[in-house]
Design an enzyme around this catalytic site. Structure first.
Site, PDB file in Angstrom:
ATOM      1  N   LYS A   1     -87.332 -35.411 143.535  1.00 59.91           N
ATOM      2  CA  LYS A   1     -86.368 -34.383 143.110  1.00 59.91           C
ATOM      3  C   LYS A   1     -85.109 -34.995 142.541  1.00 59.91           C
ATOM      4  O   LYS A   1     -84.435 -34.411 141.723  1.00 59.91           O
ATOM      5  CB  LYS A   1     -85.869 -33.596 144.335  1.00 59.91           C
ATOM      6  CG  LYS A   1     -86.855 -32.746 144.987  1.00 59.91           C
ATOM      7  CD  LYS A   1     -86.146 -32.004 146.116  1.00 59.91           C
ATOM      8  CE  LYS A   1     -86.898 -32.288 147.377  1.00 59.91           C
ATOM      9  NZ  LYS A   1     -86.397 -31.888 148.607  1.00 59.91           N
TER      10      LYS A   1
ATOM     11  N   LYS B   1     -92.250 -43.037 143.165  1.00 59.25           N
ATOM     12  CA  LYS B   1     -92.786 -41.728 143.566  1.00 59.25           C
ATOM     13  C   LYS B   1     -92.079 -40.599 142.822  1.00 59.25           C
ATOM     14  O   LYS B   1     -90.904 -40.720 142.448  1.00 59.25           O
ATOM     15  CB  LYS B   1     -92.674 -41.530 145.083  1.00 59.25           C
ATOM     16  CG  LYS B   1     -91.273 -41.296 145.604  1.00 59.25           C
ATOM     17  CD  LYS B   1     -91.297 -40.684 147.002  1.00 59.25           C
ATOM     18  CE  LYS B   1     -89.916 -40.131 147.314  1.00 59.25           C
ATOM     19  NZ  LYS B   1     -89.842 -38.968 148.121  1.00 59.25           N
TER      20      LYS B   1
ATOM     21  N   LYS C   1     -80.561 -44.681 149.709  1.00 60.29           N
ATOM     22  CA  LYS C   1     -79.503 -43.677 149.541  1.00 60.29           C
ATOM     23  C   LYS C   1     -78.123 -44.300 149.693  1.00 60.29           C
ATOM     24  O   LYS C   1     -77.173 -43.885 149.037  1.00 60.29           O
ATOM     25  CB  LYS C   1     -79.706 -42.506 150.513  1.00 60.29           C
ATOM     26  CG  LYS C   1     -80.943 -41.699 150.166  1.00 60.29           C
ATOM     27  CD  LYS C   1     -80.918 -40.274 150.671  1.00 60.29           C
ATOM     28  CE  LYS C   1     -82.132 -39.525 150.151  1.00 60.29           C
ATOM     29  NZ  LYS C   1     -82.336 -38.210 150.752  1.00 60.29           N
TER      30      LYS C   1
END
Ligand code: ATP
Ligand code: LTN
Length: 328
Positions: free
Chosen positions: A196, A193, A111
């Site tokens: 979202k 993976k 992130k």
């Protein structure tokens, strides 16, 4: 009775990975555990949220918990920011967390890369708040997908460290990760993976996608070279992922599915059947979601009652923590 605790961030529409990796397991576990499930709204604030839509996003996660079968008679369901002890314990745990151990967190590193320009303190501290969530309820097991194991390990480390410094206080929690479904991969890229925050909606199936969209996304899902439908995550990662989804959605064994499609001429029939299995799997959940849409007051009451029950446990733990540290 052992305690389980878990949570999901209201940071976007939930997808099959969130459901198969986490929420579906909670529904099964709630019958044999003291269960606490939280909508972790403070965690979602670590990336920018639009105040106009945030409320709806928070409620939509709570609705999914209920529609998936979390029963407020058996489990505590609440919103993180309604129980102030989460932020309070986070602060105390910050004082025993070490910067290098937070710098090592894979999710932070990813992130931080994505939010280079607006990297905020909350993203760095995210795992400590998660440890506070878990430790406040003297949690034994944390049912999550594979990507969260590292964070649960940190919660263990902090619990052990606190107990060593100040005396036995916290239960040392373990991650509970099921073998199947713990890491559902992206439909457009089976090397990462399902997520979202993936750049393309072709990556995931959300729990509210219509049957048409589900069929379309599965039709477009990437496959591997060759024609065999066999479970081999190394050589055939895309097909292995689709077989995993098919097996979890239909309740059938992967071996059975392999046998059924052993003589298939290509992927078309397999993909058609898989689409129908996913559509049927999500149908009851989608129907319940619709019912809840017209029942917001009931939802708010459940969340309110949940927060009250959560507060009772959390404030007791916090009192103990303060006593142990020597706060007045
Ligand atoms: P994103 O999907 O954008 O990466 P996230 O990982 O932060 O978001 P959360 O909503 O916070 O997703 O995760 C909720 C739960 O879903 C966690 O227990 C997480 O481990 C699990 N989970 C997330 N993605 C997957 C996946 N692809 N397969 C299995 N479980 C998953
Ligand atoms: N970081 C988790 C969400 C989360 C969580 C928790 C999960 C926050 N606090 C406590 C389990 C227990 C994630 O899934 N991204």
């Amino acid at each position: 009775m052992e305690t389980i605790f878990s949570g999901v961030q209201p940071s976007g529409a939930l997808h099959l990975g969130n459901y198969l990796g986490a929420i579906k397991n909670w529904v099964e576990l709630q019958n044999q555990h003291r269960s606490v499930f939280c909508v972790v709204d403070l965690h979602a604030l670590t990336v920018p949220q639009d105040p106009k839509t945030f409320r709806e996003k928070i409620l939509s996660i709570a609705k999914i918990y209920l529609a998936a079968g979390i029963d407020p008679e058996k489990s505590i369901i609440f919103i993180q920011s309604h129980v102030k002890e989460h932020a309070e314990l986070c602060w105390i745990l910050n004082t025993i967390s070490r910067i290098p151990e937070l710098e090592r967190m894979t999710q932070f590193k990813e992130k931080a890369e994505r939010h280079k320009k607006d990297l905020n303190m909350g993203l760095f501290d995210y795992p400590v708040l998660m440890a506070a969530d878990i430790l406040l309820y003297k949690t034994n097991a944390v049912p999550v997908g594979e990507d969260q194991i590292q964070h649960v390990e940190l919660a263990r480390t902090l619990a052990e460290r606190f107990n060593n410094y100040f005396g036995e206080t916290f239960v040392i929690p373990k991650a509970f990760v099921r073998k199947e479904g713990a890491r559902i991969m992206g439909l457009d890229d089976p090397s990462k993976k399902m997520s979202k925050s993936a750049p393309s909606a072709a990556n995931y199936i959300t729990l509210t996608d219509s049957p048409e969209i589900i069929r379309e996304k599965i039709k477009k899902a990437v496959t591997d070279s060759g024609k065999e439908i066999i479970f081999n995550p190394i050589e055939k990662p895309a097909i292995a992922n689709l077989l995993t989804i098919y097996s979890l959605a239909s309740g059938r064994l992967i071996e059975d599915l392999q046998k059924q499609y052993a003589n298939a001429a290509g992927y078309a029939e397999f993909k058609n059947d898989l689409s129908e299995a996913v559509v049927e799997f999500l149908r009851p959940l989608q129907e319940k979601l619709k019912e809840l849409d017209s029942n917001e007051d009931v939802m708010l009451k459940i969340l309110n009652d949940g927060a009250q029950k959560a507060r009772q446990i959390a404030s007791q733990t916090m009192k103990e923590v303060k006593d142990k540290i020597g706060l007045i």
